[in-house]
Design a protein around this motif. Sequence first.
Motif, short mmCIF file in Angstrom:
data_model
loop_
_atom_site.label_atom_id
_atom_site.label_comp_id
_atom_site.label_asym_id
_atom_site.label_seq_id
_atom_site.Cartn_x
_atom_site.Cartn_y
_atom_site.Cartn_z
N ARG A 393 0.52 -1.18 -0.14
CA ARG A 393 -0.14 0.32 0.01
C ARG A 393 0.94 1.45 -0.22
N ALA A 394 2.46 1.71 1.09
CA ALA A 394 3.01 2.18 0.82
C ALA A 394 3.39 2.35 -1.22
N LEU A 395 3.54 1.90 -1.13
CA LEU A 395 4.62 1.46 -2.65
C LEU A 395 3.00 2.46 -3.60
N ARG A 396 1.65 1.87 -3.72
CA ARG A 396 0.93 2.52 -4.20
C ARG A 396 0.38 3.63 -4.68
N PHE A 397 0.50 4.33 -3.02
CA PHE A 397 0.31 5.51 -1.92
C PHE A 397 1.45 6.44 -3.24
N MET A 398 2.78 5.15 -3.39
CA MET A 398 4.35 6.46 -3.30
C MET A 398 3.78 7.25 -5.32
N ALA A 399 3.20 5.56 -5.98
CA ALA A 399 3.54 5.51 -6.95
C ALA A 399 1.97 6.53 -7.49
N ILE A 400 0.70 6.73 -7.21
CA ILE A 400 0.47 7.86 -7.37
C ILE A 400 0.76 9.24 -7.34
N LEU A 401 1.62 9.16 -6.61
CA LEU A 401 2.58 10.19 -6.81
C LEU A 401 3.30 10.66 -7.58
N THR A 402 4.41 9.17 -7.30
CA THR A 402 5.19 9.61 -8.07
C THR A 402 5.10 9.64 -10.10
N THR A 403 3.39 9.12 -10.35
CA THR A 403 2.90 9.74 -11.61
C THR A 403 2.52 11.13 -11.30
N LEU A 404 1.37 11.67 -10.55
CA LEU A 404 0.38 12.60 -10.80
C LEU A 404 2.35 13.66 -11.09
N PHE A 405 3.46 14.18 -10.32
CA PHE A 405 4.31 15.25 -10.24
C PHE A 405 5.34 15.03 -10.42
N THR A 406 5.78 14.28 -10.63
CA THR A 406 7.06 13.73 -11.48
C THR A 406 7.26 14.73 -12.41
N PRO A 407 6.53 14.38 -14.10
CA PRO A 407 6.23 15.37 -14.91
C PRO A 407 6.33 17.08 -14.67
N ALA A 408 5.63 16.89 -13.81
CA ALA A 408 5.78 18.28 -13.63
C ALA A 408 6.27 19.06 -12.63
N ALA A 409 7.00 18.36 -11.99
CA ALA A 409 7.94 18.31 -10.59
C ALA A 409 9.61 19.23 -11.94
N TYR A 410 9.74 18.33 -12.48
CA TYR A 410 11.40 18.27 -14.02
C TYR A 410 10.48 20.08 -14.09
N ILE A 411 9.42 19.67 -15.06
CA ILE A 411 9.10 21.20 -15.66
C ILE A 411 9.62 22.03 -14.74
N ALA A 412 8.96 22.60 -13.89
CA ALA A 412 9.05 23.04 -12.90
C ALA A 412 10.50 23.83 -12.74
N VAL A 413 10.98 22.94 -11.68
CA VAL A 413 12.57 23.08 -12.08
C VAL A 413 13.93 23.62 -12.50
N THR A 414 13.32 22.78 -13.38
CA THR A 414 14.59 23.02 -15.16
C THR A 414 14.09 24.71 -15.80
N THR A 415 12.76 25.34 -15.18
CA THR A 415 11.87 25.92 -15.90
C THR A 415 11.85 27.35 -15.26
N PHE A 416 11.80 26.95 -13.47
CA PHE A 416 11.67 28.77 -12.46
C PHE A 416 12.84 27.98 -11.50
N HIS A 417 12.70 27.02 -10.99
CA HIS A 417 13.51 26.56 -9.80
C HIS A 417 14.88 25.80 -9.94
N GLN A 418 16.12 26.42 -10.72
CA GLN A 418 16.70 25.72 -10.65
C GLN A 418 17.64 26.04 -9.34
N GLU A 419 17.39 26.34 -9.06
CA GLU A 419 18.48 26.88 -7.30
C GLU A 419 18.02 26.13 -6.59
N MET A 420 17.13 24.36 -6.67
CA MET A 420 16.22 24.48 -5.64
C MET A 420 17.60 22.81 -5.91
N LEU A 421 18.13 22.60 -6.93
CA LEU A 421 18.62 21.54 -7.24
C LEU A 421 20.42 21.59 -7.04
#
Length: 617
Positions: A393-421
């Motif tokens: 169940r913890a794996l499924r919860f992490m899978a939902i978060l990964t599917t929803l936010f991983t591509p969006a987080a990549y876009i946000a970091v590379t476009t606006f928030h480079q200093e966070m990496l």
Amino acid sequence: MTRGRSGWPSLGSIISRIFRRSRAADALFSLGDRPMVPPVDQSGQGGGQGHGQSGGGQGQGQGQGQGKGQGKGKGRGQGGKKAPPMPTKPISPTELFAPDGPKTPIVKDYDVNLHWAEQTFHKDKNTDVVIREFEIGTRPATRAFLVYFDGLVIKDVIWEGVLQPLMILTEIDEVDRRKNLFDVIGRRLLPSDKYEKGTDYETTIDHVLTGETALFVEGEAAALLLETKGWQHRSVERAQSEMVVRGPMEGFTEALRTNTALVRRRLKSPDLVVEGLKVGRLSRSDVALMYIKGLTNEKLVDEVRRRIQAIDVDYVPESGILEQYIEDFPYSLFPQVTATERPDRVSAFLSEGYVAVLIGENPWAIIAPMTFTAFFHSPEDYHLRWPYANFLRALRFMAILTTLFTPAAYIAVTTFHQEMLPTDLMMAIAASRQGVPFPVFLEVLLMDVAFELIREAGVRIPNVIGPTIGIVGAIVLGQAAVAANIVSPILVIIIAVSALASFVIPNFSASFAVRILRFPFEALAAFLGFYGMAAGMLIVGLHLASLRSFGVPYLSPVAPHRAPSVDIVMRGQMWKMWHRPPFLRQRDKTRQDMIVRKWDPVARSTARNAPGQGGKQ
């Protein structure tokens, strides 16, 4: 026709005459578009005929009562009661099975009933309809006929259980014949385990179309509906969509009675109720409403029944279509009922106080209501020990978060928030994107669409080569895109991880919702960065909080907060799951005794310190 002062017909009389002729023509042409019903007159002077001769004169009486001949003779009509009034307008095929539609009572006249059956089921054109005339071996013989569809019945049952007893083994004298002949036939001659009496033509049509056989007997104003169903269907096989490693493997089939038997075989309770409902006007689909009497909330059962009975459409062949008619918020992305093809899962839901709906000729069941926690639950969770189930169940919860936010987080970091990496990681991402002509958002969007195309193609391609095509297509497409500098290598990894995570979600409809929501989050991240993602999460959270499933809040038991539960996201130990889900308001909320492991002193101590048992609240 009235005439004016000049002797010519008045304008009003001409218009009235034309209108009457047009209505008669409309009624004449509409007869071919509706099921035939016996010609019964409202005044009671139609439906039966009698003939008599006396002194060379012939008399003819018509009516359900007695009719007198015109001449020197007298004749008697068949029947002894006045016929009920007929509908004043033609009955269209869609109105025939309407819940509040007109009901035409069956008459006693044998020839009228035979003509009705031939016209209603289109005997001259249908090659699979069978109308079998025969004589019952009474003294004197009684005419009768059967109506059924070839392919929907078991012919051996009709021959050995209906025709042979009535034609060969019949011993009914004149005294018994004067009684209710149907009661005598049902008690003494028919070995069928189930039959009922139909008193109107609409009910008879309904039963014949579902595989039963209608028996009409001369002089009886009813039809005997016999249980002779039997058609070819898929045998019970392994569930295809909800695969498990440990647990039952059986799945539903396309036979409704087989599906209800699979559930009843697991849930051996006399309180398990299977209500039969009908949906559709053109085709009457069988619907089974299942619940446990005395456990399930009666208001929930009434609400599910009310929504199903309120459906007013021609054809409902599948549970997915039924789901769209009864859900609370049809415009929401999130599913509001649980669909399953596993009998063991339906049995488990019923024991918790849920309601199950099965529809004929469909291998899927609908469970109502549904909450957001069903996104993380799998049938296998309860067949494994609690540490293993919680890990999944913890794996499924992490899978939902990964599917929803991983591509969006990549876009946000590379476009606006480079200093966070970290600097090294940011330089590696920048180096990998050298030569890519597209902005990050368009790059991610292209890869998302490409992977969805590969996923859909793998489903539609035949099973033998489908998985191979999906794997090879993804590898070849990703490698070619990187080599052509269309996308960066790190983006291929991100899209692959997020796509694989979407397969971990056990609920098929919930997986669709998460996959679709990924695109709005990517758009918000491209325009507003992490602020856009936060705004999207707020909107989705407010929407989930406003959803209801048959009156139950979608985020129950978290919001609104109910009594503590050990089966929300994580599952507690089985011997600690004392209560059923509180949001269903069952009539019996206790699942098991507080002390199940009576031999274990730790279990006894835990039960004494549990909330509501003298321990901390």
